[in-house]
Design an enzyme around this catalytic site. Structure first.
Site, PDB file in Angstrom:
ATOM      1  N   ARG A 125       4.691  27.297 -61.593  1.00 54.97           N
ATOM      2  CA  ARG A 125       4.011  26.229 -62.331  1.00 54.97           C
ATOM      3  C   ARG A 125       3.357  26.851 -63.568  1.00 54.97           C
ATOM      4  O   ARG A 125       2.724  27.907 -63.485  1.00 54.97           O
ATOM      5  CB  ARG A 125       2.952  25.528 -61.488  1.00 54.97           C
ATOM      6  CG  ARG A 125       2.354  24.366 -62.301  1.00 54.97           C
ATOM      7  CD  ARG A 125       1.472  23.453 -61.511  1.00 54.97           C
ATOM      8  NE  ARG A 125       0.959  22.420 -62.407  1.00 54.97           N
ATOM      9  CZ  ARG A 125      -0.211  21.852 -62.285  1.00 54.97           C
ATOM     10  NH1 ARG A 125      -1.012  22.186 -61.285  1.00 54.97           N
ATOM     11  NH2 ARG A 125      -0.596  20.935 -63.151  1.00 54.97           N
ATOM     12  N   HIS A 126       3.527  26.189 -64.676  1.00 53.77           N
ATOM     13  CA  HIS A 126       2.952  26.684 -65.935  1.00 53.77           C
ATOM     14  C   HIS A 126       1.448  26.894 -65.791  1.00 53.77           C
ATOM     15  O   HIS A 126       0.790  26.276 -64.951  1.00 53.77           O
ATOM     16  CB  HIS A 126       3.249  25.710 -67.083  1.00 53.77           C
ATOM     17  CG  HIS A 126       2.602  24.365 -66.926  1.00 53.77           C
ATOM     18  ND1 HIS A 126       1.282  24.123 -67.232  1.00 53.77           N
ATOM     19  CD2 HIS A 126       3.103  23.196 -66.474  1.00 53.77           C
ATOM     20  CE1 HIS A 126       0.995  22.860 -66.998  1.00 53.77           C
ATOM     21  NE2 HIS A 126       2.087  22.269 -66.523  1.00 53.77           N
ATOM     22  N   TRP A 152      -4.471  20.305 -72.477  1.00 55.86           N
ATOM     23  CA  TRP A 152      -4.666  18.938 -71.973  1.00 55.86           C
ATOM     24  C   TRP A 152      -5.094  18.949 -70.506  1.00 55.86           C
ATOM     25  O   TRP A 152      -5.848  18.073 -70.093  1.00 55.86           O
ATOM     26  CB  TRP A 152      -3.405  18.111 -72.175  1.00 55.86           C
ATOM     27  CG  TRP A 152      -3.228  17.617 -73.586  1.00 55.86           C
ATOM     28  CD1 TRP A 152      -3.781  18.143 -74.715  1.00 55.86           C
ATOM     29  CD2 TRP A 152      -2.436  16.515 -74.003  1.00 55.86           C
ATOM     30  NE1 TRP A 152      -3.374  17.431 -75.807  1.00 55.86           N
ATOM     31  CE2 TRP A 152      -2.538  16.426 -75.400  1.00 55.86           C
ATOM     32  CE3 TRP A 152      -1.626  15.607 -73.330  1.00 55.86           C
ATOM     33  CZ2 TRP A 152      -1.872  15.447 -76.139  1.00 55.86           C
ATOM     34  CZ3 TRP A 152      -0.964  14.638 -74.066  1.00 55.86           C
ATOM     35  CH2 TRP A 152      -1.088  14.555 -75.451  1.00 55.86           C
ATOM     36  N   GLN A 170      -0.461  14.510 -69.392  1.00 54.81           N
ATOM     37  CA  GLN A 170       0.509  15.163 -70.262  1.00 54.81           C
ATOM     38  C   GLN A 170       1.903  14.580 -70.155  1.00 54.81           C
ATOM     39  O   GLN A 170       2.552  14.329 -71.153  1.00 54.81           O
ATOM     40  CB  GLN A 170       0.606  16.650 -69.914  1.00 54.81           C
ATOM     41  CG  GLN A 170      -0.687  17.359 -70.023  1.00 54.81           C
ATOM     42  CD  GLN A 170      -0.568  18.780 -69.549  1.00 54.81           C
ATOM     43  OE1 GLN A 170      -0.476  19.656 -70.367  1.00 54.81           O
ATOM     44  NE2 GLN A 170      -0.563  18.995 -68.252  1.00 54.81           N
ATOM     45  N   GLY A 171       2.399  14.456 -68.922  1.00 58.60           N
ATOM     46  CA  GLY A 171       3.764  14.009 -68.735  1.00 58.60           C
ATOM     47  C   GLY A 171       4.733  14.865 -69.526  1.00 58.60           C
ATOM     48  O   GLY A 171       4.718  16.085 -69.441  1.00 58.60           O
ATOM     49  N   GLU A 186       8.298  17.716 -66.647  1.00 61.45           N
ATOM     50  CA  GLU A 186       7.357  16.961 -65.822  1.00 61.45           C
ATOM     51  C   GLU A 186       7.789  15.497 -65.784  1.00 61.45           C
ATOM     52  O   GLU A 186       8.581  15.045 -66.627  1.00 61.45           O
ATOM     53  CB  GLU A 186       5.942  17.094 -66.419  1.00 61.45           C
ATOM     54  CG  GLU A 186       4.847  16.361 -65.671  1.00 61.45           C
ATOM     55  CD  GLU A 186       4.681  16.831 -64.234  1.00 61.45           C
ATOM     56  OE1 GLU A 186       5.510  16.449 -63.381  1.00 61.45           O
ATOM     57  OE2 GLU A 186       3.723  17.567 -63.960  1.00 61.45           O
ATOM     58  N   GLY A 232       7.737  11.814 -66.684  1.00 60.55           N
ATOM     59  CA  GLY A 232       7.323  11.147 -67.909  1.00 60.55           C
ATOM     60  C   GLY A 232       6.381   9.993 -67.605  1.00 60.55           C
ATOM     61  O   GLY A 232       6.657   9.184 -66.721  1.00 60.55           O
ATOM     62  N   TYR A 233       5.273   9.916 -68.328  1.00 61.38           N
ATOM     63  CA  TYR A 233       4.313   8.831 -68.150  1.00 61.38           C
ATOM     64  C   TYR A 233       4.257   7.885 -69.336  1.00 61.38           C
ATOM     65  O   TYR A 233       3.369   7.048 -69.428  1.00 61.38           O
ATOM     66  CB  TYR A 233       2.922   9.408 -67.852  1.00 61.38           C
ATOM     67  CG  TYR A 233       2.811   9.905 -66.432  1.00 61.38           C
ATOM     68  CD1 TYR A 233       2.565   9.031 -65.392  1.00 61.38           C
ATOM     69  CD2 TYR A 233       2.985  11.250 -66.134  1.00 61.38           C
ATOM     70  CE1 TYR A 233       2.487   9.476 -64.086  1.00 61.38           C
ATOM     71  CE2 TYR A 233       2.908  11.707 -64.829  1.00 61.38           C
ATOM     72  CZ  TYR A 233       2.661  10.811 -63.815  1.00 61.38           C
ATOM     73  OH  TYR A 233       2.590  11.267 -62.525  1.00 61.38           O
TER      74      TYR A 233
END
Length: 178
Positions: free
Chosen positions: A8-9, A14, A21-22, A83, A85-86
């Site tokens: 995980r990054h 953010w 972030q999405g 990730e 998308g939101y």
């Protein structure tokens, strides 16, 4: 059998500000995020991945660059590891979304976004392709929290409704076997 190391990054600016972030592409790592990425990279070096692939979002690419520096392993990028998308919700404070997002419906998506079911299907397709033609016995995938949760469900044979509730910490490594 292929071992997949899901990295995980590190914390992004953010993440630190509490913003959703999405798939917003330009969000960089924070200073803490760079520290977390370096720590993950040091751990990854000991796990000796033979190949590395990263999400094409900036925070994952920055993390993969730390991993490349530690392992000497070059990486490629793919949108398949992005990730969830939101859509129109990206950039808004995360705490405001609890009353907006229907967390119980795996088919719900914000306008311009992606549902958990779509995320799960995208990750399942990527892992199926990876399993069919693995570039190495141990593959590091530098990606995002919801993407890792989707991968865990896919490998366990579960659908999107059974994705783990706990998101791995920034800079962590989750090991799966295909």
């Amino acid at each position: 059998m292929t071992t997949v190391l899901l990295v995980r990054h590190g914390q992004s600016t953010w993440n630190a500000a509490g913003l959703m972030q999405g798939q917003t592409a330009h969000v960089p790592l924070s200073e803490l995020g760079h520290e977390q990425a370096r720590a993950a990279a040091a751990e990854l070096r000991e796990l000796r991945p033979g190949a590395m692939v990263a999400s094409d979002l900036h925070r994952a690419v920055q993390t993969a660059e730390h991993c490349m520096a530690a392992t000497g392993r070059r990486f490629t990028t793919t949108p398949a590891l992005r990730e969830q998308g939101y859509g129109v919700l990206e950039g808004r404070p995360s705490r405001e979304l609890w009353d907006v997002v229907d967390w119980t419906d795996v088919h719900w998506a914000a306008q311009g976004g992606e549902s958990l079911a779509q995320l799960h299907a995208r990750v399942a397709g990527y892992l199926s392709d990876l399993q069919a033609a693995p570039p190495a016995d141990v593959v590091a995938l530098v990606t995002h929290g919801d993407t890792i949760r989707a991968a865990q469900a896919v490998v366990a044979g579960h659908g999107p409704e059974a994705m783990p509730h706990t998101t791995p910490h920034n800079g962590s490594i989750t090991r799966l076997e295909l």
